[in-house]
Design an enzyme around this catalytic site. Structure first.
Site, PDB file in Angstrom:
ATOM      1  N   LYS A  91       0.841  -1.206   0.000  1.00  0.00           N
ATOM      2  CA  LYS A  91       0.000   0.000   0.000  1.00  0.00           C
ATOM      3  C   LYS A  91       0.870   1.248   0.000  1.00  0.00           C
ATOM      4  O   LYS A  91       0.386   2.342   0.258  1.00  0.00           O
ATOM      5  CB  LYS A  91      -0.892   0.005   1.242  1.00  0.00           C
ATOM      6  CG  LYS A  91      -2.006  -1.023   1.207  1.00  0.00           C
ATOM      7  CD  LYS A  91      -2.946  -0.789   2.385  1.00  0.00           C
ATOM      8  CE  LYS A  91      -4.092  -1.772   2.379  1.00  0.00           C
ATOM      9  NZ  LYS A  91      -4.985  -1.538   3.529  1.00  0.00           N
ATOM     10  N   ASP A 132       9.410  -6.150   1.350  1.00  0.00           N
ATOM     11  CA  ASP A 132       9.664  -5.598   2.679  1.00  0.00           C
ATOM     12  C   ASP A 132      11.050  -4.993   2.649  1.00  0.00           C
ATOM     13  O   ASP A 132      12.013  -5.613   2.196  1.00  0.00           O
ATOM     14  CB  ASP A 132       9.547  -6.648   3.783  1.00  0.00           C
ATOM     15  CG  ASP A 132       9.255  -5.955   5.114  1.00  0.00           C
ATOM     16  OD1 ASP A 132       8.158  -5.378   5.256  1.00  0.00           O
ATOM     17  OD2 ASP A 132      10.138  -5.942   5.992  1.00  0.00           O
TER      18      ASP A 132
HETATM   19  O1  LIG Z   1      13.926   6.383   1.251  1.00  0.00           O
HETATM   20  C1  LIG Z   1      13.525   5.263   1.036  1.00  0.00           C
HETATM   21  N1  LIG Z   1      13.678   4.737  -0.205  1.00  0.00           N
HETATM   22  C2  LIG Z   1      13.359   3.499  -0.520  1.00  0.00           C
HETATM   23  O2  LIG Z   1      13.511   3.066  -1.670  1.00  0.00           O
HETATM   24  C3  LIG Z   1      12.788   2.724   0.538  1.00  0.00           C
HETATM   25  N2  LIG Z   1      12.359   1.477   0.597  1.00  0.00           N
HETATM   26  C4  LIG Z   1      11.893   1.310   1.846  1.00  0.00           C
HETATM   27  N3  LIG Z   1      12.043   2.424   2.578  1.00  0.00           N
HETATM   28  C5  LIG Z   1      11.645   2.647   3.985  1.00  0.00           C
HETATM   29  O3  LIG Z   1      11.279   1.435   4.550  1.00  0.00           O
HETATM   30  C6  LIG Z   1       9.875   1.370   4.788  1.00  0.00           C
HETATM   31  C7  LIG Z   1       9.346   0.069   4.279  1.00  0.00           C
HETATM   32  O4  LIG Z   1       8.522  -0.578   5.221  1.00  0.00           O
HETATM   33  P1  LIG Z   1       7.599  -1.745   4.684  1.00  0.00           P
HETATM   34  O5  LIG Z   1       8.423  -2.633   3.813  1.00  0.00           O
HETATM   35  O6  LIG Z   1       6.851  -2.375   5.767  1.00  0.00           O
HETATM   36  O7  LIG Z   1       6.597  -0.967   3.733  1.00  0.00           O
HETATM   37  P2  LIG Z   1       5.319  -0.077   4.046  1.00  0.00           P
HETATM   38  O8  LIG Z   1       4.753  -0.432   5.380  1.00  0.00           O
HETATM   39  O9  LIG Z   1       5.681   1.336   3.835  1.00  0.00           O
HETATM   40  O10 LIG Z   1       4.318  -0.545   2.888  1.00  0.00           O
HETATM   41  P3  LIG Z   1       3.806  -2.060   2.589  1.00  0.00           P
HETATM   42  O11 LIG Z   1       4.547  -2.531   1.380  1.00  0.00           O
HETATM   43  O12 LIG Z   1       4.125  -2.891   3.792  1.00  0.00           O
HETATM   44  O13 LIG Z   1       2.344  -1.937   2.319  1.00  0.00           O
HETATM   45  C8  LIG Z   1       9.287   2.512   3.972  1.00  0.00           C
HETATM   46  O14 LIG Z   1       8.078   2.978   4.495  1.00  0.00           O
HETATM   47  C9  LIG Z   1      10.405   3.529   4.030  1.00  0.00           C
HETATM   48  O15 LIG Z   1      10.368   4.192   5.264  1.00  0.00           O
HETATM   49  C10 LIG Z   1      12.599   3.309   1.791  1.00  0.00           C
HETATM   50  N4  LIG Z   1      12.945   4.570   2.042  1.00  0.00           N
HETATM   51 MG   LIG Z   2       4.625  -2.301   5.884  1.00  0.00          MG
END
Ligand SMILES: O=c1[nH]c(=O)c2ncn([C@@H]3O[C@H](COP(=O)(O)OP(=O)(O)OP(=O)(O)O)[C@@H](O)[C@H]3O)c2[nH]1
Ligand SMILES: [Mg+2]
Length: 197
Positions: A9, A71
């Site tokens: 999301k 993730d």
């Molecule tokens: O500057 C960034 N460039 C990137 O390319 C990147 N990739 C990940 N992140 C950080 O790591 C969290 C993932 O957490 P996460 O894998 O649980 O995803 P999310 O909760 O945002 O969404 P979902 O995929 O779970 O729905 C994200 O929110 C970001 O804060 C990044 N930051």
């Molecule tokens: Mg997440």
């Protein structure tokens, strides 16, 4: 045009995947594009692999189709690996990118430039009905700057300088970011599978 479901999301990730898949003529469908609202999936794992599997398998079971989940997060050496798997919620449940990156800057306030070493990690999980989930990991090494710079990207991109770059990931165009990103590196290892879809 082919379609691949990504169990996310996060709009920032969706944009990255759009850029990554565009040359392959593949359309990315995220959980935000589905006609029905998908409840938030609780990420109870302590590793990127566990959380990626939880998301991919939940959506695969629901729709009985192949699903990729991502993730990912920022791992900072001088913060003992934080924010790591807690990157999205580092400064609280509201998932505020600005608050998250400010918390990293605050934690590194007294840390000299040469010790501000970090990496982005991305684990992709592919879940297929009746098959064992497969994982691919990509990492992008870099350092954390003193202040945010740049308007592109999302999350911690404005404070992350990939090794060898004088610009943050947020000062790069989406195409530039996704030539070197952790997401790109993980996806490269999945390309054979992706092309068969
Ligand atoms: O500057 C960034 N460039 C990137 O390319 C990147 N990739 C990940 N992140 C950080 O790591 C969290 C993932 O957490 P996460 O894998 O649980 O995803 P999310 O909760 O945002 O969404 P979902 O995929 O779970 O729905 C994200 O929110 C970001 O804060 C990044 N930051
Ligand atoms: Mg997440």
């Amino acid at each position: 045009m082919k379609e691949i479901i990504i169990a996310t999301k996060n709009r920032g990730k969706v944009k990255d995947f759009d850029t990554l898949f565009a040359p392959l003529n593949i359309k990315v469908t995220s959980l935000l594009d589905l006609p029905e609202e998908i409840e938030d999936i609780e990420e109870t794992g302590t590793t990127f692999e566990e959380n990626a599997a939880i998301k991919a398998e939940a959506i695969c079971e629901k729709f009985r189709v192949p699903v990729i989940a991502d993730d990912s997060g920022l791992v900072v050496d001088a913060l003992n690996g934080a924010p790591g798997v807690y990157s999205a919620r580092y400064a609280g449940e509201q998932k505020d990118d600005q608050a998250n990156l400010q918390k990293v800057l605050k934690g590194l306030e007294d840390v000299a430039q040469e010790k501000r070493i970090a990496r982005f990690v991305c684990v992709l999980a592919v879940a297929k009905p009746g098959e064992v989930t497969v994982f691919k990991r990509g990492e992008c090494e870099g350092t954390i700057g003193k202040e945010p710079a740049g308007e592109f990207g999302f999350g911690y991109d404005p404070i992350f300088y990939p090794t060898g770059s004088k610009r943050t990931m947020a000062q790069m165009t989406p195409e530039e970011k996704n030539q070197i990103s952790h997401r790109r590196k993980a996806l490269d290892q999945l390309m054979n599978w992706v092309k068969e879809q």
